[in-house]
Design a protein around this motif. Structure first.
Motif, PDB file in Angstrom:
ATOM      1  N   GLY A 119       0.826  -1.198   0.000  1.00  0.00           N
ATOM      2  CA  GLY A 119       0.000   0.000   0.000  1.00  0.00           C
ATOM      3  C   GLY A 119       0.864   1.253   0.000  1.00  0.00           C
ATOM      4  N   ALA A 120       0.645   2.124  -1.000  1.00  0.00           N
ATOM      5  CA  ALA A 120       1.393   3.375  -1.160  1.00  0.00           C
ATOM      6  C   ALA A 120       2.914   3.154  -1.120  1.00  0.00           C
ATOM      7  N   HIS A 121       3.330   1.972  -1.531  1.00  0.00           N
ATOM      8  CA  HIS A 121       4.748   1.568  -1.530  1.00  0.00           C
ATOM      9  C   HIS A 121       5.414   1.865  -0.179  1.00  0.00           C
ATOM     10  N   GLN A 122       4.675   1.568   0.892  1.00  0.00           N
ATOM     11  CA  GLN A 122       5.228   1.864   2.222  1.00  0.00           C
ATOM     12  C   GLN A 122       6.053   0.707   2.780  1.00  0.00           C
ATOM     13  N   GLN A 123       5.990  -0.447   2.109  1.00  0.00           N
ATOM     14  CA  GLN A 123       6.817  -1.593   2.491  1.00  0.00           C
ATOM     15  C   GLN A 123       6.752  -1.834   4.012  1.00  0.00           C
ATOM     16  N   PRO A 124       5.542  -2.102   4.511  1.00  0.00           N
ATOM     17  CA  PRO A 124       5.342  -2.105   5.962  1.00  0.00           C
ATOM     18  C   PRO A 124       5.729  -3.414   6.643  1.00  0.00           C
TER      19      PRO A 124
ATOM     20  N   VAL B 240       7.866 -12.661  10.657  1.00  0.00           N
ATOM     21  CA  VAL B 240       7.407 -11.573   9.792  1.00  0.00           C
ATOM     22  C   VAL B 240       6.615 -10.589  10.645  1.00  0.00           C
ATOM     23  N   PHE B 241       7.127  -9.368  10.720  1.00  0.00           N
ATOM     24  CA  PHE B 241       6.454  -8.305  11.471  1.00  0.00           C
ATOM     25  C   PHE B 241       5.779  -7.341  10.509  1.00  0.00           C
ATOM     26  N   ALA B 242       4.553  -6.957  10.852  1.00  0.00           N
ATOM     27  CA  ALA B 242       3.824  -5.930  10.102  1.00  0.00           C
ATOM     28  C   ALA B 242       3.981  -4.599  10.841  1.00  0.00           C
ATOM     29  N   GLN B 243       4.355  -3.582  10.105  1.00  0.00           N
ATOM     30  CA  GLN B 243       4.469  -2.244  10.722  1.00  0.00           C
ATOM     31  C   GLN B 243       3.087  -1.601  10.652  1.00  0.00           C
ATOM     32  N   ARG B 244       2.362  -1.637  11.764  1.00  0.00           N
ATOM     33  CA  ARG B 244       0.973  -1.149  11.793  1.00  0.00           C
ATOM     34  C   ARG B 244       0.920   0.331  11.414  1.00  0.00           C
ATOM     35  N   TYR B 245       1.954   1.065  11.790  1.00  0.00           N
ATOM     36  CA  TYR B 245       2.119   2.447  11.354  1.00  0.00           C
ATOM     37  C   TYR B 245       3.616   2.714  11.282  1.00  0.00           C
ATOM     38  N   GLY B 246       3.984   3.765  10.573  1.00  0.00           N
ATOM     39  CA  GLY B 246       5.393   4.127  10.479  1.00  0.00           C
ATOM     40  C   GLY B 246       5.723   5.166  11.549  1.00  0.00           C
ATOM     41  N   VAL B 247       6.998   5.348  11.783  1.00  0.00           N
ATOM     42  CA  VAL B 247       7.436   6.360  12.743  1.00  0.00           C
ATOM     43  C   VAL B 247       8.370   7.317  12.018  1.00  0.00           C
ATOM     44  N   LYS B 248       7.975   8.592  11.967  1.00  0.00           N
ATOM     45  CA  LYS B 248       8.788   9.596  11.267  1.00  0.00           C
ATOM     46  C   LYS B 248      10.001   9.964  12.124  1.00  0.00           C
ATOM     47  N   PRO B 249      11.008  10.586  11.484  1.00  0.00           N
ATOM     48  CA  PRO B 249      12.217  10.919  12.245  1.00  0.00           C
ATOM     49  C   PRO B 249      11.919  11.748  13.499  1.00  0.00           C
ATOM     50  N   ASP B 250      10.846  12.580  13.459  1.00  0.00           N
ATOM     51  CA  ASP B 250      10.525  13.386  14.648  1.00  0.00           C
ATOM     52  C   ASP B 250       9.696  12.608  15.672  1.00  0.00           C
TER      53      ASP B 250
ATOM     54  N   TYR C 165      -1.113   1.956   4.941  1.00  0.00           N
ATOM     55  CA  TYR C 165      -2.331   1.498   4.265  1.00  0.00           C
ATOM     56  C   TYR C 165      -2.199   0.042   3.834  1.00  0.00           C
ATOM     57  N   TYR C 166      -3.319  -0.672   3.877  1.00  0.00           N
ATOM     58  CA  TYR C 166      -3.364  -2.072   3.412  1.00  0.00           C
ATOM     59  C   TYR C 166      -2.218  -2.915   3.992  1.00  0.00           C
ATOM     60  N   VAL C 167      -2.018  -2.781   5.282  1.00  0.00           N
ATOM     61  CA  VAL C 167      -0.895  -3.495   5.896  1.00  0.00           C
ATOM     62  C   VAL C 167      -1.085  -5.023   5.852  1.00  0.00           C
ATOM     63  N   PRO C 168      -2.238  -5.557   6.284  1.00  0.00           N
ATOM     64  CA  PRO C 168      -2.370  -7.023   6.249  1.00  0.00           C
ATOM     65  C   PRO C 168      -2.242  -7.586   4.839  1.00  0.00           C
ATOM     66  N   GLU C 169      -2.807  -6.863   3.872  1.00  0.00           N
ATOM     67  CA  GLU C 169      -2.722  -7.341   2.480  1.00  0.00           C
ATOM     68  C   GLU C 169      -1.262  -7.347   2.022  1.00  0.00           C
TER      69      GLU C 169
END
Ligand code: IYR
Length: 222
Positions: free
Chosen positions: A62-67, A127-137, A144-148
């Protein structure tokens, strides 16, 4: 954010007869994949696991976030810790935690709370899913679409390991929270699959199951 710049697609076209032969061969290869629970201790080079994981990481997301994060466990001490924690969860599951209907569904597989393969197999890929990302700050970035995305990547990991001649087991001790601590992963990551990989034991047995036929799973509209 502005649009990414584009580049020409590297598309390797081929004659249709070759396409068909490859599709048939790949199907036949994948149809020989079996979920294995009896592993050998025979070592598997780290390089092979790395190729397979990097193949998984070519999955669309999803959105090429490679979660995703893949924790590749090969050391005996960590495997021992994972086995002990997983077996504790499984004992709770098999000795009362699981609904009767679930236990009934598992009965044909003959599984129980003992998971020796977690120490015997040379590699455990968590295999870990990144439920959300963490920005540098430190703020959160919605994923998006993490399980998929992670599901697709895991499928590709299984296919790649099988293609390389290894056996796998898609293991899901439940709940898997203990894997964050053992693998040293942060709160935004959630373990979704523990993939056991290695050679099958010489005397490995698998259940005599059949896969659905095309007519039972494809609906054509043409
Ligand atoms: N996690 C347990 C139970 C289990 C659940 C399903 I759904 C399976 O397909 C297999 C096992 C275990 O590993 O034994």
């Amino acid at each position: 954010m502005t649009a990414l710049k584009t580049m020409p697609l590297a598309f390797a076209g081929m004659p249709e007869r070759e396409m068909l032969a490859r599709a048939r061969d790949f199907r036949s290869l994948m149809d020989r994949r079996r979920t294995v629970r009896d592993f050998s201790e025979r070592p598997v080079p780290r390089e092979l696991v790395e190729h397979a994981v990097m193949t998984a990481a070519t999955a669309p997301s999803g959105a090429h976030q490679q979660p995703w994060t893949f924790v590749c466990v090969g050391d005996a001490a960590t495997k021992r810790r994972i086995r002990a924690a997983a077996e504790a969860e499984e004992r709770a599951f098999y000795e009362g935690g699981a609904p009767a209907e679930w236990l009934e569904a598992l009965e044909p597989l003959g599984t129980d709370a003992n998971k020796p393969f977690l120490e015997i197999a040379p590699w455990l890929v968590v295999v870990f899913a990144q439920r959300y990302g963490v920005k540098p700050d430190g703020s959160r970035r919605k994923h998006y679409y993490v399980p998929e995305s992670v599901g697709i990547a895991t499928g590709m990991l299984i296919a790649s390991l099988h293609n390389a001649g290894l056996a796998t087991l898609t293991h899901t001790p439940s709940p898997m929270g203990f894997l964050n601590e053992i693998c040293g992963r942060p709160e935004n990551e959630k373990a979704v699959i523990l993939l056991v990989a290695g050679y099958p034991a010489d005397d490995a047995q698998v259940p005599d199951i059949r896969r659905k036929e095309a007519g039972d799973l494809i609906v054509w509209k043409e």
